[in-house]
Scaffold this motif. Structure first.
Motif, PDB file in Angstrom:
ATOM      1  N   GLY A  14     -10.814   4.814   0.648  1.00 21.64           N
ATOM      2  CA  GLY A  14     -10.880   5.946   1.565  1.00 21.64           C
ATOM      3  C   GLY A  14     -11.400   7.205   0.894  1.00 21.64           C
ATOM      4  O   GLY A  14     -11.822   7.148  -0.257  1.00 21.64           O
ATOM      5  N   TRP A  25       0.807  -1.219   0.000  1.00 19.57           N
ATOM      6  CA  TRP A  25       0.000   0.000   0.000  1.00 19.57           C
ATOM      7  C   TRP A  25       0.839   1.268   0.000  1.00 19.57           C
ATOM      8  O   TRP A  25       2.013   1.254   0.354  1.00 19.57           O
ATOM      9  CB  TRP A  25      -0.954   0.011   1.195  1.00 19.57           C
ATOM     10  CG  TRP A  25      -0.313   0.222   2.529  1.00 19.57           C
ATOM     11  CD1 TRP A  25      -0.098   1.424   3.147  1.00 19.57           C
ATOM     12  CD2 TRP A  25       0.207  -0.779   3.413  1.00 19.57           C
ATOM     13  NE1 TRP A  25       0.508   1.220   4.362  1.00 19.57           N
ATOM     14  CE2 TRP A  25       0.712  -0.108   4.556  1.00 19.57           C
ATOM     15  CE3 TRP A  25       0.286  -2.171   3.365  1.00 19.57           C
ATOM     16  CZ2 TRP A  25       1.294  -0.792   5.627  1.00 19.57           C
ATOM     17  CZ3 TRP A  25       0.877  -2.855   4.427  1.00 19.57           C
ATOM     18  CH2 TRP A  25       1.359  -2.168   5.539  1.00 19.57           C
ATOM     19  N   ASN A  26       0.176   2.367  -0.419  1.00 24.90           N
ATOM     20  CA  ASN A  26       0.702   3.731  -0.296  1.00 24.90           C
ATOM     21  C   ASN A  26      -0.397   4.547   0.364  1.00 24.90           C
ATOM     22  O   ASN A  26      -1.502   4.636  -0.171  1.00 24.90           O
ATOM     23  CB  ASN A  26       0.973   4.357  -1.670  1.00 24.90           C
ATOM     24  CG  ASN A  26       2.106   3.657  -2.406  1.00 24.90           C
ATOM     25  OD1 ASN A  26       3.063   3.195  -1.797  1.00 24.90           O
ATOM     26  ND2 ASN A  26       1.974   3.575  -3.722  1.00 24.90           N
ATOM     27  N   TYR A  27      -0.093   5.119   1.524  1.00 23.46           N
ATOM     28  CA  TYR A  27      -1.070   5.969   2.206  1.00 23.46           C
ATOM     29  C   TYR A  27      -0.732   7.423   1.906  1.00 23.46           C
ATOM     30  O   TYR A  27       0.416   7.831   2.031  1.00 23.46           O
ATOM     31  CB  TYR A  27      -1.031   5.704   3.713  1.00 23.46           C
ATOM     32  CG  TYR A  27      -1.898   6.644   4.505  1.00 23.46           C
ATOM     33  CD1 TYR A  27      -3.285   6.616   4.339  1.00 23.46           C
ATOM     34  CD2 TYR A  27      -1.352   7.558   5.403  1.00 23.46           C
ATOM     35  CE1 TYR A  27      -4.093   7.486   5.055  1.00 23.46           C
ATOM     36  CE2 TYR A  27      -2.159   8.428   6.116  1.00 23.46           C
ATOM     37  CZ  TYR A  27      -3.531   8.382   5.931  1.00 23.46           C
ATOM     38  OH  TYR A  27      -4.330   9.246   6.633  1.00 23.46           O
ATOM     39  N   ASN A  28      -1.756   8.178   1.487  1.00 19.24           N
ATOM     40  CA  ASN A  28      -1.555   9.595   1.191  1.00 19.24           C
ATOM     41  C   ASN A  28      -2.204  10.417   2.304  1.00 19.24           C
ATOM     42  O   ASN A  28      -3.431  10.535   2.353  1.00 19.24           O
ATOM     43  CB  ASN A  28      -2.191   9.909  -0.172  1.00 19.24           C
ATOM     44  CG  ASN A  28      -1.995  11.355  -0.576  1.00 19.24           C
ATOM     45  OD1 ASN A  28      -1.764  12.227   0.269  1.00 19.24           O
ATOM     46  ND2 ASN A  28      -2.083  11.615  -1.872  1.00 19.24           N
ATOM     47  N   THR A  44      -6.130   5.485  10.535  1.00 16.45           N
ATOM     48  CA  THR A  44      -5.364   4.577   9.676  1.00 16.45           C
ATOM     49  C   THR A  44      -5.239   3.175  10.269  1.00 16.45           C
ATOM     50  O   THR A  44      -4.691   2.286   9.637  1.00 16.45           O
ATOM     51  CB  THR A  44      -3.949   5.132   9.438  1.00 16.45           C
ATOM     52  OG1 THR A  44      -3.300   5.287  10.706  1.00 16.45           O
ATOM     53  CG2 THR A  44      -3.980   6.467   8.715  1.00 16.45           C
ATOM     54  N   LYS A  84      -6.430   8.876   1.555  1.00 14.91           N
ATOM     55  CA  LYS A  84      -6.710   7.685   0.740  1.00 14.91           C
ATOM     56  C   LYS A  84      -5.508   6.746   0.729  1.00 14.91           C
ATOM     57  O   LYS A  84      -4.366   7.179   0.855  1.00 14.91           O
ATOM     58  CB  LYS A  84      -7.025   8.095  -0.703  1.00 14.91           C
ATOM     59  CG  LYS A  84      -8.319   8.879  -0.808  1.00 14.91           C
ATOM     60  CD  LYS A  84      -8.670   9.152  -2.253  1.00 14.91           C
ATOM     61  CE  LYS A  84      -9.973   9.939  -2.304  1.00 14.91           C
ATOM     62  NZ  LYS A  84     -10.592   9.891  -3.614  1.00 14.91           N
ATOM     63  N   VAL A  85      -5.793   5.486   0.561  1.00 13.25           N
ATOM     64  CA  VAL A  85      -4.722   4.507   0.504  1.00 13.25           C
ATOM     65  C   VAL A  85      -4.883   3.659  -0.757  1.00 13.25           C
ATOM     66  O   VAL A  85      -5.964   3.140  -1.034  1.00 13.25           O
ATOM     67  CB  VAL A  85      -4.645   3.681   1.824  1.00 13.25           C
ATOM     68  CG1 VAL A  85      -5.950   3.048   2.195  1.00 13.25           C
ATOM     69  CG2 VAL A  85      -3.553   2.631   1.754  1.00 13.25           C
ATOM     70  N   PHE A 123      -2.037   1.649   8.399  1.00 14.79           N
ATOM     71  CA  PHE A 123      -1.553   2.111   7.102  1.00 14.79           C
ATOM     72  C   PHE A 123      -0.436   3.153   7.250  1.00 14.79           C
ATOM     73  O   PHE A 123       0.243   3.473   6.292  1.00 14.79           O
ATOM     74  CB  PHE A 123      -2.701   2.690   6.270  1.00 14.79           C
ATOM     75  CG  PHE A 123      -3.623   1.645   5.715  1.00 14.79           C
ATOM     76  CD1 PHE A 123      -3.151   0.661   4.846  1.00 14.79           C
ATOM     77  CD2 PHE A 123      -4.968   1.620   6.047  1.00 14.79           C
ATOM     78  CE1 PHE A 123      -3.983  -0.308   4.321  1.00 14.79           C
ATOM     79  CE2 PHE A 123      -5.829   0.655   5.519  1.00 14.79           C
ATOM     80  CZ  PHE A 123      -5.322  -0.302   4.662  1.00 14.79           C
ATOM     81  N   LEU A 124      -0.263   3.720   8.459  1.00 12.60           N
ATOM     82  CA  LEU A 124       0.800   4.698   8.665  1.00 12.60           C
ATOM     83  C   LEU A 124       2.161   4.047   8.882  1.00 12.60           C
ATOM     84  O   LEU A 124       3.196   4.668   8.701  1.00 12.60           O
ATOM     85  CB  LEU A 124       0.488   5.565   9.894  1.00 12.60           C
ATOM     86  CG  LEU A 124      -0.200   6.873   9.649  1.00 12.60           C
ATOM     87  CD1 LEU A 124      -0.362   7.627  10.965  1.00 12.60           C
ATOM     88  CD2 LEU A 124       0.560   7.726   8.644  1.00 12.60           C
ATOM     89  N   LEU A 131      -9.906   7.461   4.756  1.00 15.33           N
ATOM     90  CA  LEU A 131     -10.036   6.656   5.972  1.00 15.33           C
ATOM     91  C   LEU A 131     -10.372   7.582   7.134  1.00 15.33           C
ATOM     92  O   LEU A 131      -9.540   7.864   7.987  1.00 15.33           O
ATOM     93  CB  LEU A 131      -8.715   5.929   6.251  1.00 15.33           C
ATOM     94  CG  LEU A 131      -8.231   4.928   5.204  1.00 15.33           C
ATOM     95  CD1 LEU A 131      -6.817   4.500   5.498  1.00 15.33           C
ATOM     96  CD2 LEU A 131      -9.159   3.728   5.154  1.00 15.33           C
TER      97      LEU A 131
END
Ligand SMILES: *[C@@H]1O[C@H](CO)[C@@H](O)[C@H](O)[C@H]1NC(C)=O
Ligand SMILES: *[C@@H]1O[C@H](CO)[C@@H](O)[C@H](O)[C@H]1NC(C)=O
Ligand SMILES: *[C@@H]1O[C@H](CO)[C@@H](O)[C@H](O)[C@H]1NC(C)=O
Ligand SMILES: *[C@@H]1O[C@H](CO)[C@@H](O)[C@H](O)[C@H]1NC(C)=O
Length: 188
Positions: free
Chosen positions: A144, A52-55, A150, A60-61, A185-186, A146
């Motif tokens: 997301g 994943w990439n969390y923005n 996260t 959004k992920v 997700f962080l 989210l």
């Protein structure tokens, strides 16, 4: 004698640790397209991996859920925003359509006998695609914002059959019942 047995046990253990970790390592996995994911987790069951990439600015992920599967099988990954485990999870499912293409769609799991039909989730999901290669099925999506944070309960699943484009009930063997966890997700 005792020493040599211990030495060979040790080398067996090292060999198997090495084989397991190299087979499962998601961190050096390269996607065939130009997709790059900066975080990943080797999930403990069902030969599955989440990338994943969390923005943080959009909340959004972008995820890629990748799992070993036979061509006739299905895979699913989801977030359960209201509890742990299967019921309540907001899932994405992928399988080979009878026309040969890989089909993927969102489906909320509302009971232990869910419809598995395409339906909106309780949160936004976009850019849903899937692919199949090298005996692995992969679901890509953007999930997301989210807005509940996260830290999520997530679940993943696999089943061996699809009938008339409907994924059929999965096995109830231990890996299929244990395939859930908490994910941040962080981190990663
Ligand atoms: C990842 O690293 C392991 C251990 O170095 C290696 O065996 C494996 O082939 C690598 N996988 C990829 C996809 O590069
Ligand atoms: C296969 O069927 C799906 C679902 O009906 C459809 O979205 C897709 O375009 C079809 N693909 C091909 C190659 O016909
Ligand atoms: C979703 O896909 C569109 C079209 O390919 C792309 O422009 C957009 O950046 C993607 N969205 C995210 C959040 O990755
Ligand atoms: C946030 O929580 C609500 C209520 O539990 C849930 O319906 C919603 O899907 C959650 N949103 C996300 C993005 O997890």
């Amino acid at each position: 004698m005792a020493v040599s047995i211990r030495a060979s046990l040790l080398s067996c253990t090292l060999v198997s640790i090495f084989l397991v970790s190299s087979a499962q390592s998601c961190s050096n996995y390269t996607f065939t397209s130009d997709r790059v994911f900066y975080s990943c987790s080797d999930l403990p069951y069902l030969e599955a991996h989440l990338h994943w990439n969390y923005n943080p600015s959009t909340g959004k992920v972008a995820i890629a859920y990748r799992a070993k599967q036979k061509s006739k099988g299905w895979i699913a990954w989801g977030i359960n925003p209201t509890g742990r485990g299967m019921v309540g999870s907001q899932a994405l499912v992928a399988f080979h359509n009878t026309n040969g293409s890989v089909t993927v769609y969102p489906t909320p799991i509302t009971s232990y006998n869910p419809s598995m039909q395409p339906e909106a989730l309780s949160f936004q999901v976009s850019n849903i695609t899937a692919e199949y290669s090298d005996n692995e099925m992969t679901i890509f999506a953007v999930v997301g914002p989210l807005n509940n944070g996260t830290l999520v309960n997530h679940v993943w699943q696999a089943g061996s059959s699809v009938s008339d484009n409907v994924p059929q009930i999965h096995s109830t063997s231990p890996p299929n019942l244990q395939s859930m966890g908490i994910l941040n997700f962080l981190s990663g």
